[in-house]
Design an enzyme around this catalytic site. Sequence first.
Site, short mmCIF file in Angstrom:
data_model
loop_
_atom_site.label_atom_id
_atom_site.label_comp_id
_atom_site.label_asym_id
_atom_site.label_seq_id
_atom_site.Cartn_x
_atom_site.Cartn_y
_atom_site.Cartn_z
N SER A 1 41.12 35.29 38.64
CA SER A 1 40.43 34.31 37.80
C SER A 1 41.04 32.92 38.01
CB SER A 1 40.48 34.75 36.34
OG SER A 1 39.49 34.12 35.57
N ASP B 1 34.59 38.65 37.24
CA ASP B 1 35.99 38.25 37.06
C ASP B 1 36.96 39.39 37.39
OD1 ASP B 1 38.55 37.64 35.70
OD2 ASP B 1 37.45 35.91 34.92
#
Length: 287
Positions: free
Chosen positions: A70, A184
């Site tokens: 991320s 993610d």
Amino acid sequence: MFNTCQKSLTISCLLLAMLFSGCAITPKKPELKKVALVLGGGGARGFAHVGVIRELESAGIPIDMIVGVSVGSLIGALYADTKDSFKLEWKSFKIQKKEIFDFKVFNIAEGLAKGAAIKKYIDENIETRFLEDLKIPLAVVAVDINTGEPVIFQTGRIRDAVRASISVPGVFAPVIHEDKILVDGGVLGNLAPQVAREMGADIIIGVNIAKPRRSFTSTPNALTVILESIDIMGGEIVRLKEQEFDFLIRPDVGDIGITDFTRKKELIEAGRQATKQILSQIKHATQ
């Protein structure tokens, strides 16, 4: 007389052989340990990663590879591009919320953010275009929701890999890559130490930017609920993986939220201070 000369010649030959043999044998230099820096997710709290990198670089700790999940993938790419923590800090101070979260009118089929802004930011601030050309090897972690398996980018366009890794479900539209639907990397944990080990790391330094849980004074909005839920999930998985790290740095991020870009200096300092607490141990391990 002949025997005496023969003995002298034999001794001379032995001495020469020992001399040349000694010259040929040189002590082996100890192999340097490969150090991996594993940077986790946490939105705006990723500025704490900058402080960690600044402190490690200042202390002369080598960073041989980076694994980013991320926001950790974005900070990792910014640093791996120049291998200069001063430039990293300067660039990070300029990051604006709108350059990460380009919110639009909510569309349940796509998410809250378009994701085009982060690509634009990378194009304008990272000179290198492909992962394989970075000054420090970087692995970017995303997750395929078709299979639930991690997808590791070590080659290809940096902007595409980072865009996939920050695709928080419900916030960013997922990324379609080949036959995969990517979200993610934090879905499988905010940190990925196993990737660093697979890359050949001897010492793994993780940076966990999860914040302590707190009680909300009012009912949070939908975005906050999504982000906090992902944060809790990723944090719990990291807790189960703690034994996989040689060192785990935990900056004190206080109550700073995932979308709060107003406290960059505070977060960078938190990263520096947390690193200082175990710096002597890291130095000893890497020497």
